[in-house]
Design a protein around this motif. Sequence first.
Motif, mmCIF file in Angstrom:
data_model
loop_
_atom_site.group_PDB
_atom_site.id
_atom_site.type_symbol
_atom_site.label_atom_id
_atom_site.label_comp_id
_atom_site.label_asym_id
_atom_site.label_seq_id
_atom_site.Cartn_x
_atom_site.Cartn_y
_atom_site.Cartn_z
ATOM 1 N N TYR A 186 0.834 -1.203 0.000
ATOM 2 C CA TYR A 186 0.000 0.000 0.000
ATOM 3 C C TYR A 186 0.879 1.267 0.000
ATOM 4 O O TYR A 186 0.672 2.190 -0.786
ATOM 5 C CB TYR A 186 -0.910 -0.056 1.228
ATOM 6 N N TYR A 187 1.888 1.272 0.860
ATOM 7 C CA TYR A 187 2.780 2.438 0.930
ATOM 8 C C TYR A 187 3.636 2.549 -0.342
ATOM 9 O O TYR A 187 3.907 3.652 -0.810
ATOM 10 C CB TYR A 187 3.690 2.342 2.161
ATOM 11 N N GLN A 188 4.058 1.391 -0.885
ATOM 12 C CA GLN A 188 4.868 1.443 -2.115
ATOM 13 C C GLN A 188 4.054 2.053 -3.248
ATOM 14 O O GLN A 188 4.546 2.856 -4.022
ATOM 15 C CB GLN A 188 5.345 0.040 -2.504
ATOM 16 N N GLN A 189 2.777 1.645 -3.319
ATOM 17 C CA GLN A 189 1.931 2.175 -4.392
ATOM 18 C C GLN A 189 1.736 3.676 -4.268
ATOM 19 O O GLN A 189 1.566 4.375 -5.252
ATOM 20 C CB GLN A 189 0.577 1.463 -4.394
ATOM 21 N N ASP A 207 22.510 7.371 8.986
ATOM 22 C CA ASP A 207 22.706 8.525 8.083
ATOM 23 C C ASP A 207 21.593 8.587 7.040
ATOM 24 O O ASP A 207 21.097 9.665 6.697
ATOM 25 C CB ASP A 207 24.062 8.422 7.368
ATOM 26 N N GLN A 208 21.204 7.412 6.544
ATOM 27 C CA GLN A 208 20.160 7.389 5.515
ATOM 28 C C GLN A 208 18.813 7.822 6.105
ATOM 29 O O GLN A 208 18.043 8.543 5.463
ATOM 30 C CB GLN A 208 20.057 5.988 4.918
ATOM 31 N N LEU A 209 18.548 7.384 7.334
ATOM 32 C CA LEU A 209 17.288 7.791 7.964
ATOM 33 C C LEU A 209 17.268 9.290 8.253
ATOM 34 O O LEU A 209 16.230 9.937 8.152
ATOM 35 C CB LEU A 209 17.057 6.990 9.257
ATOM 36 N N CYS A 210 18.430 9.826 8.597
ATOM 37 C CA CYS A 210 18.500 11.284 8.828
ATOM 38 C C CYS A 210 18.153 12.020 7.535
ATOM 39 O O CYS A 210 17.440 13.032 7.556
ATOM 40 C CB CYS A 210 19.905 11.699 9.286
ATOM 41 N N ALA A 211 18.629 11.484 6.409
ATOM 42 C CA ALA A 211 18.334 12.122 5.122
ATOM 43 C C ALA A 211 16.825 12.096 4.863
ATOM 44 O O ALA A 211 16.256 13.070 4.343
ATOM 45 C CB ALA A 211 19.090 11.402 4.002
ATOM 46 N N VAL A 212 16.175 11.002 5.257
ATOM 47 C CA VAL A 212 14.717 10.911 5.068
ATOM 48 C C VAL A 212 14.023 11.978 5.908
ATOM 49 O O VAL A 212 13.180 12.739 5.432
ATOM 50 C CB VAL A 212 14.189 9.503 5.473
ATOM 51 N N LEU A 213 14.433 12.049 7.164
ATOM 52 C CA LEU A 213 13.794 12.990 8.087
ATOM 53 C C LEU A 213 14.077 14.447 7.690
ATOM 54 O O LEU A 213 13.240 15.334 7.858
ATOM 55 C CB LEU A 213 14.284 12.709 9.514
ATOM 56 N N ASP A 214 15.259 14.673 7.120
ATOM 57 C CA ASP A 214 15.611 16.041 6.691
ATOM 58 C C ASP A 214 15.024 16.386 5.320
ATOM 59 O O ASP A 214 15.285 17.460 4.785
ATOM 60 C CB ASP A 214 17.138 16.188 6.633
ATOM 61 N N GLY A 215 14.293 15.409 4.731
ATOM 62 C CA GLY A 215 13.685 15.659 3.426
ATOM 63 C C GLY A 215 14.704 15.731 2.303
ATOM 64 O O GLY A 215 14.462 16.370 1.276
ATOM 65 N N LYS A 216 15.865 15.053 2.481
ATOM 66 C CA LYS A 216 16.900 15.112 1.438
ATOM 67 C C LYS A 216 16.830 13.930 0.470
ATOM 68 O O LYS A 216 17.772 13.662 -0.255
ATOM 69 C CB LYS A 216 18.282 15.141 2.101
ATOM 70 N N THR A 217 15.757 13.176 0.523
ATOM 71 C CA THR A 217 15.606 12.045 -0.403
ATOM 72 C C THR A 217 14.353 12.269 -1.224
ATOM 73 O O THR A 217 13.476 13.040 -0.845
ATOM 74 C CB THR A 217 15.422 10.734 0.372
ATOM 75 N N ASN A 218 14.291 11.567 -2.364
ATOM 76 C CA ASN A 218 13.080 11.647 -3.172
ATOM 77 C C ASN A 218 12.118 10.565 -2.740
ATOM 78 O O ASN A 218 12.535 9.475 -2.372
ATOM 79 C CB ASN A 218 13.420 11.434 -4.651
ATOM 80 N N ASP A 219 10.839 10.845 -2.810
ATOM 81 C CA ASP A 219 9.848 9.831 -2.439
ATOM 82 C C ASP A 219 10.032 8.582 -3.281
ATOM 83 O O ASP A 219 10.380 8.651 -4.448
ATOM 84 C CB ASP A 219 8.430 10.382 -2.668
ATOM 85 N N GLY A 220 9.783 7.433 -2.671
ATOM 86 C CA GLY A 220 9.835 6.168 -3.385
ATOM 87 C C GLY A 220 11.241 5.733 -3.751
ATOM 88 O O GLY A 220 11.434 4.772 -4.487
ATOM 89 N N GLU A 221 12.252 6.389 -3.193
ATOM 90 C CA GLU A 221 13.633 6.083 -3.540
ATOM 91 C C GLU A 221 14.120 4.827 -2.809
ATOM 92 O O GLU A 221 13.643 4.497 -1.733
ATOM 93 C CB GLU A 221 14.498 7.268 -3.092
ATOM 94 N N THR A 222 15.097 4.127 -3.424
ATOM 95 C CA THR A 222 15.742 3.016 -2.728
ATOM 96 C C THR A 222 17.162 3.448 -2.437
ATOM 97 O O THR A 222 17.916 3.789 -3.339
ATOM 98 C CB THR A 222 15.760 1.756 -3.609
ATOM 99 N N LEU A 223 17.527 3.464 -1.153
ATOM 100 C CA LEU A 223 18.875 3.888 -0.780
ATOM 101 C C LEU A 223 19.734 2.656 -0.569
ATOM 102 O O LEU A 223 19.455 1.865 0.325
ATOM 103 C CB LEU A 223 18.828 4.728 0.495
ATOM 104 N N SER A 224 20.741 2.456 -1.359
ATOM 105 C CA SER A 224 21.635 1.295 -1.350
ATOM 106 C C SER A 224 20.865 -0.022 -1.236
ATOM 107 O O SER A 224 20.409 -0.407 -0.187
ATOM 108 C CB SER A 224 22.701 1.424 -0.262
ATOM 109 N N ARG A 225 20.724 -0.623 -2.390
ATOM 110 C CA ARG A 225 19.867 -1.810 -2.513
ATOM 111 C C ARG A 225 20.285 -2.933 -1.565
ATOM 112 O O ARG A 225 21.452 -3.234 -1.417
ATOM 113 C CB ARG A 225 19.917 -2.306 -3.958
ATOM 114 N N ALA A 226 19.284 -3.569 -0.936
ATOM 115 C CA ALA A 226 19.576 -4.604 0.058
ATOM 116 C C ALA A 226 19.970 -5.921 -0.601
ATOM 117 O O ALA A 226 19.349 -6.326 -1.571
ATOM 118 C CB ALA A 226 18.342 -4.827 0.917
ATOM 119 N N PRO A 227 20.993 -6.588 -0.053
ATOM 120 C CA PRO A 227 21.305 -7.921 -0.547
ATOM 121 C C PRO A 227 20.348 -8.935 0.063
ATOM 122 O O PRO A 227 19.650 -8.626 1.013
ATOM 123 C CB PRO A 227 22.721 -8.155 -0.025
ATOM 124 N N GLY A 228 20.344 -10.131 -0.458
ATOM 125 C CA GLY A 228 19.535 -11.191 0.145
ATOM 126 C C GLY A 228 18.059 -10.952 -0.094
ATOM 127 O O GLY A 228 17.657 -9.997 -0.732
#
Length: 233
Positions: A186-189, A207-228
């Motif tokens: 639902y949130y991804q959509q 650091d990545q979460l701080c960027a989210v909270l500071d509004g320095k990321t674009n909506d729906g972005e993937t920050l460093s793709r997860a392995p596994g």
Amino acid sequence: MSKVLVIIGAPGAGKGTQSRLLSEKYGYPQISTGDILREMARADTPLGKRIKETMGRGELVSDEILAEVILTRTSQPDCNDGYILDGYPRTLNQAHLLEELALKQGKQVHLARIVVSEEALFKRLTGRRACPKCGEIYNIYFRPPKVEGVCDLDGARLTQRSDDTPEAVSRRFEEYRRSTAPLIDYYQQSGRLIELNGERPVSEVFDQLCAVLDGKTNDGETLSRAPGVEIQS
Ligand code: AP5
């Protein structure tokens, strides 16, 4: 505008670890529904007993109880400027309630999801031990104490959370697939969910979460793709 940061992730993804750090940096209170429910479960009341049994089985506590918990906690004055939600919402019903609540409170909701493979999560949770005296956290696989079962800092006997047994962890994963995966879809959509690789060191995820909270990321972005492979729906 004041903010709500919602951190979503499977059991053991690092929601609590990151919320505590963010709370220290930004001064927003960390609202951990798991901690609040564990506190309620300690009360010798029918409700406390019911919550304790549900949590011990690794199942989700009812949406009705959670609604009461969230409404009460977020109306405290320390939430006026914003708050961090650790473990809420976990179902679509809870997400709808949060949307209404944030609108009423005039808060902007930021959504971040910490992604970790199931294999790593299983070891993080079943290997976790805590010191009941000083709160120090160990892991029998990654960070064992010098003497098995004993806290390095104060010699207290380490304990295991009742829902960190292999059986309860498997049940928590099942609940996550059943109840929380639809919420993620639902949130991804909606295109507002930012996804982070939770297998990076704690400081990098932070650091990545701080960027989210500071509004320095674009909506729906993937920050460093997860392995596994994370727990799949
Ligand atoms: P809750 O207490 O929320 O537990 P959980 O989400 O299932 O799992 P954890 O708290 O163990 O995981 P976490 O993601 O916070 O990770 P942590 O930072 O601890 O909920 C417990 C129960 O309460 C539920 O099962 C349910 O019954 C009930 N409940 C709660 N909310 C509810 C809701 N909204 N609706 C209904 N029921 C609800 O980290 C885990 C371990 O990994 C730690 O040892 C940590 O040191 C380590 N770690 C963290 N980050 C990293 C990293 N980057 N690298 C290596 N290790 C790491």
